[in-house]
Design an enzyme around this catalytic site. Structure first.
Site, PDB file in Angstrom:
ATOM      1  N   THR A 127      -4.078   7.782   3.874  1.00  0.00           N
ATOM      2  CA  THR A 127      -3.696   6.400   4.132  1.00  0.00           C
ATOM      3  C   THR A 127      -2.477   5.979   3.313  1.00  0.00           C
ATOM      4  O   THR A 127      -2.227   6.528   2.228  1.00  0.00           O
ATOM      5  CB  THR A 127      -4.897   5.486   3.771  1.00  0.00           C
ATOM      6  OG1 THR A 127      -4.488   4.130   3.820  1.00  0.00           O
ATOM      7  CG2 THR A 127      -5.439   5.768   2.371  1.00  0.00           C
ATOM      8  N   ASP A 128      -1.775   4.949   3.787  1.00  0.00           N
ATOM      9  CA  ASP A 128      -0.679   4.374   3.005  1.00  0.00           C
ATOM     10  C   ASP A 128      -1.188   3.617   1.781  1.00  0.00           C
ATOM     11  O   ASP A 128      -0.424   3.328   0.853  1.00  0.00           O
ATOM     12  CB  ASP A 128       0.193   3.447   3.890  1.00  0.00           C
ATOM     13  CG  ASP A 128      -0.574   2.301   4.540  1.00  0.00           C
ATOM     14  OD1 ASP A 128      -1.802   2.183   4.331  1.00  0.00           O
ATOM     15  OD2 ASP A 128       0.069   1.507   5.263  1.00  0.00           O
ATOM     16  N   GLU A 129      -2.492   3.287   1.768  1.00  0.00           N
ATOM     17  CA  GLU A 129      -3.021   2.449   0.674  1.00  0.00           C
ATOM     18  C   GLU A 129      -2.984   3.156  -0.677  1.00  0.00           C
ATOM     19  O   GLU A 129      -3.093   2.513  -1.716  1.00  0.00           O
ATOM     20  CB  GLU A 129      -4.437   1.981   0.995  1.00  0.00           C
ATOM     21  CG  GLU A 129      -4.483   1.153   2.263  1.00  0.00           C
ATOM     22  CD  GLU A 129      -5.698   0.265   2.408  1.00  0.00           C
ATOM     23  OE1 GLU A 129      -6.472   0.133   1.444  1.00  0.00           O
ATOM     24  OE2 GLU A 129      -5.853  -0.303   3.502  1.00  0.00           O
TER      25      GLU A 129
END
Ligand code: NAD
Ligand code: DAU
Length: 352
Positions: free
Chosen positions: A130-132
């Protein structure tokens, strides 16, 4: 004839991946490995359940012995690792499960591959992330593949740890891994705890649309089929050990997303869009809420020629149509557990 293990294939993205590729890749055998948590739904893969090149195995990836036994039996050539606890709000209320499934689960899969694969040839461990993991952006800039990790939530911390483990297995043992980090997905078969399906279903039923804070937080949105295509491209054509950022280049503030959903629901049903927008209710913000995510996707575009096909408008129209056409799927996932979650997450948020 590659044997492919897909973990988490009864969840949102994993099921879309299987429904998309099992019928197309008939020279491959797919084994869907899923624990069937609240987020795992066999109905999501009903249309491929009887395909000759598809099998299902109910396994908890946090159980090392079960993973090892399964891999010794199946002897997969490729692994697409989607399985995870994926919901940020749930990770805030109960982090432990996230570290068990997302970190220990990933390490168990890596270990099974390390023992099974005597050479890197013909193998790939594709880790879906994920980009998180990169943390929160201000008004400017975008994450690249070399942005330092700075996760905010227990969910993103667990995904960051799993990404590090995957890369460590490449550097230490030469395991042929590929990591992709993607922004927010939307589309068919998404569990209605996430923003998009929750707002679609609440709008259809005339219920309040709970927007955290003032709806100013920004996410980048990608239609799930475009994500699946990017994953297959990266796994099959990316260099071992490489990372690719994936995103839709479609940054929107949450309130604009909710308004767009109201308009798409109105278009699909004949309801009044202004009346749907009046259902928006601002509620207490998420603790540690990342302000903005944005992805620099120059690498995957240049190296693999991947581009998203859906615009937000066309993808949202397809998504609303899918929820309208699949009421049995919706009824099937909105169980007692779902109602309990809605009560737990939203009753404590004061309405402003
Ligand atoms: P999801 O919550 O819809 O599905 C997760 C699936 O994993 C479910 O079928 C569940 O039963 C299974 N699972 C969970 N724990 C398990 C365990 N211990 N053993 C076996 N199976 C288990 O998630 P999703 O939205 O489809 O996300 C899939 C992957 O993509 C995750 O790794 C997530 O971090 C990543 N991702 C998601 C998004 C997004 O917008 N949804 C964006 C980027 C990356
Ligand atoms: O960025 C990729 C990530 O996107 C994935 O790694 C996660 O697995 C996935 O769940 C998603 O995380 P988000 O936290 O961004 O998604 P969510 O749908 O929970 O929320 C999207 C935005 O909408 C976020 O800013 C919080 C806000 N929100 C969410 C809900 C559920 C609301 O305003 N109201 C809500 O009721």
């Amino acid at each position: 004839m590659p044997k492919i293990v897909v973990t988490g294939g009864c969840g949102f993205i994993g099921s879309n991946f299987l429904v998309r590729f099992v019928p197309k890749m008939t020279d491959s055998t797919f084994v869907n490995v899923d624990k069937l948590t609240y987020a795992g739904n066999p109905a999501s893969v009903a249309e491929i359940a009887n395909a000759l090149n598809y099998e299902f195995a109910r396994v908890d990836i946090a159980d090392a012995e079960a993973v090892r036994a399964l891999f010794d039996d199946v002897r997969p050539d490729w692994v697409f690792h989607f399985a995870a606890e994926s919901h940020v709000d749930r990770s805030i209320l109960g982090p432990r499960e996230f570290f068990l499934s997302n970190v220990i689960g990933t390490v168990n899969l890596l270990e099974a591959c390390r023992h099974l694969w005597k050479t890197a040839d013909g193998h790939v461990f594709h880790h879906v992330s994920t980009d998180e993991v990169y943390g929160s952006l201000g008004a400017e800039g975008a994450f690249t593949e070399t942005t330092p990790y700075d996760p905010s939530s227990p969910y993103s911390a667990s995904k960051a740890a799993s990404d590090h483990a995957v890369r460590a297995y490449h550097r230490t043992y030469g395991l042929p891994v590929v990591v992709t980090n993607c922004s927010n997905n939307y589309g068919p078969r998404q569990f209605p705890e996430k923003l998009v399906p929750l707002m679609i279903l609440n709008a259809l039923e005339g219920k309040p649309l709970p927007v955290y804070g003032r709806g100013a937080n920004v996410r980048d949105w990608l239609y799930v089929e475009d994500h699946c295509d990017a994953i297959l491209a990266a796994a099959t054509r990316g260099a071992p050990g490489s990372t690719y950022n994936i995103g839709g280049s479609c940054e929107l503030a949450n309130l604009d997303v909710v308004h767009a959903i109201c308009d798409a629901v109105a278009e699909g049903t004949g309801k009044d869009p202004a009346a749907l927008r009046r259902l928006v209710t601002f509620v207490a913000d998420r603790p540690g809420h990342d302000f903005r995510y944005a992805m620099d996707t120059a690498k995957i575009r240049a190296e693999l020629g991947w581009e998203p096909r859906e615009t937000f408008a066309t993808g949202m129209k397809r998504t609303v149509r899918w929820y309208l056409d699949n009421p049995a799927w919706v009824d099937g996932v909105r169980t007692g557990e779902y109602r309990k979650w809605m009560e737990t997450n939203y009753s404590g948020r004061t309405t402003r």
